[in-house]
Design a protein around this motif. Structure first.
Motif, PDB file in Angstrom:
ATOM      1  N   LYS A 404       0.825  -1.208   0.000  1.00  0.00           N
ATOM      2  CA  LYS A 404       0.000   0.000   0.000  1.00  0.00           C
ATOM      3  C   LYS A 404       0.866   1.268   0.000  1.00  0.00           C
ATOM      4  O   LYS A 404       0.557   2.265  -0.670  1.00  0.00           O
ATOM      5  N   ALA A 405       1.973   1.228   0.772  1.00  0.00           N
ATOM      6  CA  ALA A 405       2.889   2.387   0.820  1.00  0.00           C
ATOM      7  C   ALA A 405       3.524   2.623  -0.553  1.00  0.00           C
ATOM      8  O   ALA A 405       3.663   3.775  -1.017  1.00  0.00           O
ATOM      9  N   GLN A 406       3.857   1.534  -1.260  1.00  0.00           N
ATOM     10  CA  GLN A 406       4.482   1.679  -2.573  1.00  0.00           C
ATOM     11  C   GLN A 406       3.489   2.145  -3.625  1.00  0.00           C
ATOM     12  O   GLN A 406       3.861   2.809  -4.576  1.00  0.00           O
ATOM     13  N   LEU A 407       2.189   1.776  -3.435  1.00  0.00           N
ATOM     14  CA  LEU A 407       1.168   2.287  -4.343  1.00  0.00           C
ATOM     15  C   LEU A 407       1.077   3.814  -4.238  1.00  0.00           C
ATOM     16  O   LEU A 407       0.948   4.526  -5.245  1.00  0.00           O
ATOM     17  N   GLU A 408       1.104   4.301  -3.020  1.00  0.00           N
ATOM     18  CA  GLU A 408       1.081   5.752  -2.831  1.00  0.00           C
ATOM     19  C   GLU A 408       2.318   6.415  -3.463  1.00  0.00           C
ATOM     20  O   GLU A 408       2.242   7.483  -4.058  1.00  0.00           O
ATOM     21  N   ARG A 409       3.435   5.722  -3.317  1.00  0.00           N
ATOM     22  CA  ARG A 409       4.689   6.245  -3.896  1.00  0.00           C
ATOM     23  C   ARG A 409       4.594   6.287  -5.425  1.00  0.00           C
ATOM     24  O   ARG A 409       5.030   7.251  -6.071  1.00  0.00           O
ATOM     25  N   ASN A 411       1.825   6.555  -7.162  1.00  0.00           N
ATOM     26  CA  ASN A 411       0.924   7.645  -7.530  1.00  0.00           C
ATOM     27  C   ASN A 411       1.655   8.998  -7.543  1.00  0.00           C
ATOM     28  O   ASN A 411       1.427   9.848  -8.410  1.00  0.00           O
ATOM     29  N   ASP A 412       2.517   9.170  -6.560  1.00  0.00           N
ATOM     30  CA  ASP A 412       3.309  10.415  -6.489  1.00  0.00           C
ATOM     31  C   ASP A 412       4.275  10.521  -7.669  1.00  0.00           C
ATOM     32  O   ASP A 412       4.424  11.591  -8.274  1.00  0.00           O
ATOM     33  N   GLN A 415       2.336  11.391 -10.800  1.00  0.00           N
ATOM     34  CA  GLN A 415       1.915  12.789 -10.801  1.00  0.00           C
ATOM     35  C   GLN A 415       3.083  13.706 -11.210  1.00  0.00           C
ATOM     36  O   GLN A 415       2.900  14.654 -11.975  1.00  0.00           O
ATOM     37  N   ARG A 441       2.695  -0.790 -11.064  1.00  0.00           N
ATOM     38  CA  ARG A 441       1.495  -0.652 -10.241  1.00  0.00           C
ATOM     39  C   ARG A 441       0.681  -1.961 -10.247  1.00  0.00           C
ATOM     40  O   ARG A 441       0.205  -2.416  -9.187  1.00  0.00           O
TER      41      ARG A 441
END
Length: 453
Positions: A404-409, A411-412, A415, A441
């Motif tokens: 989950k932490a890497q998914l957020e990474r 996404n960043d 962006q 992803r």
């Protein structure tokens, strides 16, 4: 409207061409080219110095007075000419060889070609004739002296030490079969020697000087002083090739008084302007042009335009001087200020440097430009690899949390990638990066799904 606007801001920014990246890529190359051109301009062909030392002669002599004219001429171009006095030609030659003067007046016959080349000396041309003057006291009841062999035992001042006259007079005596030891020779400076002659303490004095020398002018007009007539002048020029035969015309000193009362034959070396071969070429040009202005007029022994000349010198003529005698002043100096003309004349060094550097260095710019654009994309692959390594290193019990932490990474990362501005020609690289982000992803999502099951 807000979601649409937000979506628009995230749309990839494309340009047709990136001038800023091109400038950034080319700047180091252009700076290097500029630096090398400046170095070539200053080192390969440095600017002429603004000060030069000229060896002249005894005080108030012809060399001394002419030296002041050269200083005045070069001063018009911002060149300071320091005049260094001497006893004459021989001392000037020594000063040149020792590097104490940059340029000097030297009498022809003072040195030979081999010695001049060995010493690194060049001639800027002959300037004027310097007849050998032998003045003798007239004695009532005695016949005039017509042969140099008649000088045996007489008191003759043969010229100051360091001047060219003693060596020249010795050579003249030798071709007459006479050794200088057979006369009572002295070597006083010209002024005291003239006083000695007038007061009768010597029988004769020798000069090697231009006719406008004040002492020559005075002795030619002084009663009781006889000028020796070199009746065999042509023979002397055959035996001593650096000499020329000149004639002192009747009445040239004073037409009203008919002085002299007849023509006199004289033998004459020439005064030459001799420089060290390392004298800046631009200064050679200036000195030769000054010589043309100072010495080109008619005189007692020369016609209009006869001097300066590349002839009558055993010392090799400098290339710049030879070019002047053939073609005249440099083209640019005919129409421009000396320093401006010299600047443009030296610019060929920069042109050659540019031609040698621009072609090879310009080939470096396109690869640098490509590398700079693509580096904005490729550096994100390191971030993707870091995401994968974090997943691989996560223990089973923490895999879901790490995923989950890497998914957020991711996404960043996505962006930020969407904000990259690149030329259209590199769009395929950017879309390739976005597909790879999506690939990573999907892999992370798969890890999350497997952890949940």
């Amino acid at each position: 409207m807000k979601p649409v606007r937000h979506h628009v801001t995230r749309i990839l920014k494309f340009t047709r061409f990136s001038f800023s990246d091109l400038i950034a890529s080319a700047a180091p190359t252009f700076l290097l080219i500029a630096a090398l051109c400046v170095a070539a301009y200053l080192i390969v062909d440095p600017a002429p110095p603004r000060r030069v030392t000229l060896g002249t002669g005894q005080e108030n002599s012809a060399y001394d007075r002419i030296g002041r004219k050269y200083a005045q001429e070069l001063g018009k171009h911002g060149i300071a000419v320091a005049l260094k006095g001497s006893h004459g030609s021989r001392e000037n030659l020594r000063l040149l060889n020792e590097g104490k003067v940059d340029i000097a007046f030297v009498q022809s016959g003072t040195t030979d070609q081999a010695e001049a080349e060995r010493r690194g000396l060049v001639s800027l041309g002959s300037l004027f004739t310097e007849p050998l003057w032998l003045f003798l006291r007239e004695h009532k009841g005695k016949p005039p002296i017509t042969q140099l062999t008649q000088l045996k035992g007489m008191r003759i001042n043969i010229g100051a030490r360091g001047s060219g006259a003693p060596r020249l007079f010795r050579q003249v005596l030798e071709v007459n079969g006479l050794d200088v030891k057979e006369i009572q020779a002295s070597q006083l400076d010209n002024t005291p020697a003239t006083v000695e002659l007038i007061e009768g303490r010597v029988d004769g004095i020798v000069f090697a000087a231009a006719p406008d020398d004040p002492l020559i002018q005075m002795l030619l007009a002084t009663p009781g002083m006889a000028l020796f007539d070199f009746a065999q002048a042509e023979a002397y020029t055959r035996r001593l090739p650096f000499l020329t035969h000149v004639t002192l015309p009747r009445g040239i000193v004073d037409l009203g008084r008919d002085l002299p009362a007849r023509d006199y034959h004289l033998i004459a070396p020439t005064a030459t302007l001799v420089a060290r071969e390392d004298l800046h070429p631009a200064l050679v040009d200036l000195f030769v042009q000054a010589a043309a202005r100072i010495h080109s007029g008619a005189g007692w022994f020369q016609q209009q335009g006869q001097f300066p000349s590349p002839r009558f010198s055993e010392i090799p003529v400098a290339p710049e001087a030879a070019k002047f005698y053939k073609d005249g002043p440099p083209f640019l100096q005919r129409y421009m200020n000396f320093w401006l003309a010299n600047f443009f004349d030296r610019m060929w060094v920069v042109v050659v440097a540019l031609g040698a550097l621009i072609l090879p260095l310009s080939r470096v710019v396109p690869p640098l430009y490509v590398w700079r654009i693509r580096s904005r994309i490729y550096r994100w692959y390191g971030q993707l690899r870091a995401v994968e390594q974090a997943l691989e290193a996560a223990p089973p019990e923490r895999r879901e949390e790490v995923s989950k932490a890497q998914l957020e990474r991711l996404n960043d990362i996505e962006q930020r990638v969407n904000q990259i501005s690149i030329p259209l020609s590199f769009a395929d690289d950017l879309y390739g990066l976005r597909s790879h982000i999506n690939f990573v992803r999907q892999r992370v999502i798969g890890q999350v799904s497997s952890s949940t099951d």
